[in-house]
Design a protein around this motif. Structure first.
Motif, PDB file in Angstrom:
ATOM      1  N   LEU A 127     -20.314  -8.128 -19.579  1.00  0.00           N
ATOM      2  CA  LEU A 127     -19.779  -8.564 -20.874  1.00  0.00           C
ATOM      3  C   LEU A 127     -19.573 -10.082 -20.928  1.00  0.00           C
ATOM      4  CD1 LEU A 127     -17.288  -5.643 -21.559  1.00  0.00           C
ATOM      5  CD2 LEU A 127     -19.432  -6.108 -22.750  1.00  0.00           C
ATOM      6  N   ASP A 128     -19.320 -10.691 -19.783  1.00  0.00           N
ATOM      7  CA  ASP A 128     -19.112 -12.142 -19.772  1.00  0.00           C
ATOM      8  C   ASP A 128     -20.426 -12.915 -19.675  1.00  0.00           C
ATOM      9  OD1 ASP A 128     -16.441 -11.698 -19.950  1.00  0.00           O
ATOM     10  OD2 ASP A 128     -15.994 -12.066 -17.825  1.00  0.00           O
ATOM     11  N   GLY A 146     -17.457 -11.934 -33.721  1.00  0.00           N
ATOM     12  CA  GLY A 146     -17.060 -11.491 -32.385  1.00  0.00           C
ATOM     13  C   GLY A 146     -16.559 -12.694 -31.597  1.00  0.00           C
ATOM     14  N   LEU A 147     -15.246 -12.770 -31.374  1.00  0.00           N
ATOM     15  CA  LEU A 147     -14.695 -13.937 -30.670  1.00  0.00           C
ATOM     16  C   LEU A 147     -14.878 -13.818 -29.159  1.00  0.00           C
ATOM     17  CD1 LEU A 147     -11.303 -14.449 -32.575  1.00  0.00           C
ATOM     18  CD2 LEU A 147     -13.400 -15.799 -32.809  1.00  0.00           C
ATOM     19  N   ALA A 148     -14.545 -12.657 -28.620  1.00  0.00           N
ATOM     20  CA  ALA A 148     -14.679 -12.467 -27.165  1.00  0.00           C
ATOM     21  C   ALA A 148     -14.588 -10.986 -26.836  1.00  0.00           C
ATOM     22  CB  ALA A 148     -13.554 -13.200 -26.426  1.00  0.00           C
ATOM     23  N   TRP A 149     -15.244 -10.610 -25.754  1.00  0.00           N
ATOM     24  CA  TRP A 149     -15.041  -9.268 -25.208  1.00  0.00           C
ATOM     25  C   TRP A 149     -13.732  -9.265 -24.466  1.00  0.00           C
ATOM     26  CZ3 TRP A 149     -17.525  -5.432 -27.098  1.00  0.00           C
ATOM     27  CH2 TRP A 149     -18.835  -5.603 -27.573  1.00  0.00           C
ATOM     28  N   THR A 150     -12.950  -8.240 -24.675  1.00  0.00           N
ATOM     29  CA  THR A 150     -11.753  -8.067 -23.877  1.00  0.00           C
ATOM     30  C   THR A 150     -11.804  -6.632 -23.337  1.00  0.00           C
ATOM     31  OG1 THR A 150      -9.333  -8.165 -23.928  1.00  0.00           O
ATOM     32  CG2 THR A 150     -10.425  -7.857 -26.060  1.00  0.00           C
ATOM     33  N   GLU A 151     -10.681  -6.003 -23.066  1.00  0.00           N
ATOM     34  CA  GLU A 151     -10.794  -4.744 -22.324  1.00  0.00           C
ATOM     35  C   GLU A 151      -9.750  -3.709 -22.704  1.00  0.00           C
ATOM     36  OE1 GLU A 151     -10.011  -4.662 -17.806  1.00  0.00           O
ATOM     37  OE2 GLU A 151     -12.195  -4.621 -18.089  1.00  0.00           O
ATOM     38  N   ASN A 152     -10.196  -2.463 -22.704  1.00  0.00           N
ATOM     39  CA  ASN A 152      -9.283  -1.347 -22.858  1.00  0.00           C
ATOM     40  C   ASN A 152      -9.128  -0.683 -21.479  1.00  0.00           C
ATOM     41  OD1 ASN A 152      -7.636   0.457 -24.208  1.00  0.00           O
ATOM     42  ND2 ASN A 152      -9.313   1.623 -25.121  1.00  0.00           N
ATOM     43  N   GLN A 268     -10.574 -15.907 -25.368  1.00  0.00           N
ATOM     44  CA  GLN A 268     -10.923 -15.726 -23.947  1.00  0.00           C
ATOM     45  C   GLN A 268      -9.669 -15.712 -23.072  1.00  0.00           C
ATOM     46  OE1 GLN A 268     -13.757 -18.918 -23.692  1.00  0.00           O
ATOM     47  NE2 GLN A 268     -15.498 -17.611 -24.234  1.00  0.00           N
ATOM     48  N   ALA A 269      -8.708 -16.559 -23.425  1.00  0.00           N
ATOM     49  CA  ALA A 269      -7.433 -16.561 -22.676  1.00  0.00           C
ATOM     50  C   ALA A 269      -6.728 -15.217 -22.869  1.00  0.00           C
ATOM     51  CB  ALA A 269      -6.539 -17.708 -23.152  1.00  0.00           C
ATOM     52  N   GLY A 270      -6.801 -14.682 -24.087  1.00  0.00           N
ATOM     53  CA  GLY A 270      -6.199 -13.372 -24.365  1.00  0.00           C
ATOM     54  C   GLY A 270      -6.863 -12.284 -23.538  1.00  0.00           C
ATOM     55  N   ALA A 271      -8.194 -12.346 -23.456  1.00  0.00           N
ATOM     56  CA  ALA A 271      -8.945 -11.337 -22.697  1.00  0.00           C
ATOM     57  C   ALA A 271      -8.549 -11.366 -21.219  1.00  0.00           C
ATOM     58  CB  ALA A 271     -10.447 -11.581 -22.848  1.00  0.00           C
ATOM     59  N   GLU A 272      -8.356 -12.555 -20.700  1.00  0.00           N
ATOM     60  CA  GLU A 272      -8.003 -12.678 -19.282  1.00  0.00           C
ATOM     61  C   GLU A 272      -6.641 -12.016 -19.012  1.00  0.00           C
ATOM     62  OE1 GLU A 272      -8.698 -16.700 -17.886  1.00  0.00           O
ATOM     63  OE2 GLU A 272      -7.325 -16.271 -16.201  1.00  0.00           O
TER      64      GLU A 272
END
Ligand code: EAX
Length: 333
Positions: A127-128, A146-152, A268-272
């Motif tokens: 995804l990255d 689509g701003l960034a992939w994040t995770e469930n 991206q910071a949120g995804a991390e």
């Protein structure tokens, strides 16, 4: 600061002048914009931690020009409703699973195939990388940003009827799934009755016995209090559940290039932050769920589940071919 300014305003006899206007003036007259961010799960979930990190980064990058108003727990509707809201501009951003996303951007269905990703490192790497970026670009072709992939997280099964060790144990159960064709097809191969439903309806459906079970990552099971209404958890990890931070094209059109860059960096910071919490709860959360009284089946032979759901891949390949699937399988990740 605000109280101080209010006090000065009173002393100056500016009773009718709003404190906000004065604050704006004091900060260099830069207009403040509040960004509404919705998601479907609780305000102590991994998405909420992601919204906090997003807000903090956006505040830092924009020097306070953008503030964030989080609307958790489905306050603005289920994930499908919120994505529609983005398209017409009734909200600014959403963190959502890919559950309903394929209905809007069919190219993302590939990510919903069971047992596609081996582990967290594999999924995050794909995804990255280039594949993730190509899919974000596809999202951008469908009245969404689509701003960034994040995770469930990897999804596991819970139910109230029996311990699930094998696909045969799952057969016959009525299980709530997301509104996602790929997920439903996989469960049908296990002879499970998939019952698609928006997340905000799920807790009551479990409580009232409308469905026997559901499947979600540990963080969702824990922070949405599903342990209160579900007895058994099986660590099936049958599908990786990506999440994505989406923005409204209406918001996007009003932003400068520089501001758009801030939003992407903040997402991206949120995804991390979100991924860190998902990783932590993958082990700690299971212990907590045991303490809360769930029986947990940990020694699952995933290969038998994988074999059972394999035929469901044709639901994807019949319509979309296997090019993207091969790209993911052959990537360096
Ligand atoms: O995105 O609908 C679901 O089961 C999702 O996993 C949840 O709302 C978080």
């Amino acid at each position: 600061m605000t109280a101080e300014l209010a006090c000065i305003a009173r002393r100056l006899g500016l009773a009718g002048v709003s404190v906000l206007a004065i604050t704006g003036f004091a900060a260099g007259a830069q207009a403040q914009q509040t960004i509404t961010v919705g998601h479907s799960i609780s305000d102590d979930s991994h998405y909420s931690v992601g919204v906090d990190a997003f807000a903090e980064k956006l505040d830092e990058l924009s020097d306070g020009a953008f503030t964030v108003d989080e609307k958790p727990a489905g306050a603005l509707g289920g994930e499908r409703d919120m994505i529609e809201g983005l398209q017409i501009g009734t909200l600014d951003a959403v963190i959502t699973s890919t559950g309903p996303l394929g209905n809007f951007v069919p190219e993302t269905y590939v990510l919903d195939l069971p047992f596609l990703f081996e582990d967290y490192a594999h999924a995050r790497c794909v995804l990255d990388g280039e594949i993730g970026q190509d899919l974000l670009d596809k999202v951008g072709e469908n009245d969404l940003v689509g701003l960034a992939w994040t995770e469930n997280g990897f999804r596991h099964m819970t139910n109230n009827v029996r311990e699930i060790h094998t696909p045969e144990d799952a057969a016959g159960l009525k299980v709530r799934t997301m509104e996602n064709e790929m997920h439903m097809a996989a469960f049908e191969e296990m002879d499970v009755q998939p019952t698609p439903m928006a997340f905000p309806e799920l807790f009551t459906a479990l409580q009232q016995g409308t469905v026997d079970g559901q499947e979600n990552p540990i963080s969702v099971i824990l922070t949405s209090n599903m342990w209160e209404v579900q007895d058994h958890l099986s660590l099936t990890g049958h599908v990786y559940s990506p999440a994505i931070m989406l923005a409204s094209p209406v918001l996007w059109d009003g932003l400068s290039e520089e501001e758009r860059g801030w939003f992407v960096e903040a997402a991206q910071a949120g995804a991390e932050a979100t991924r860190d919490m998902v990783s932590r709860l993958e082990t700690e959360g299971v212990e907590e769920l045991k303490e809360k009284g769930m029986t947990v089946v940990e020694d699952i032979d995933t290969s038998v589940f994988q074999e059972a759901v394999e035929p469901s891949y044709s639901t994807y390949t019949d319509e979309h071919g296997s090019e993207m699937l091969e790209r993911i399988r052959n990537s360096d990740c």
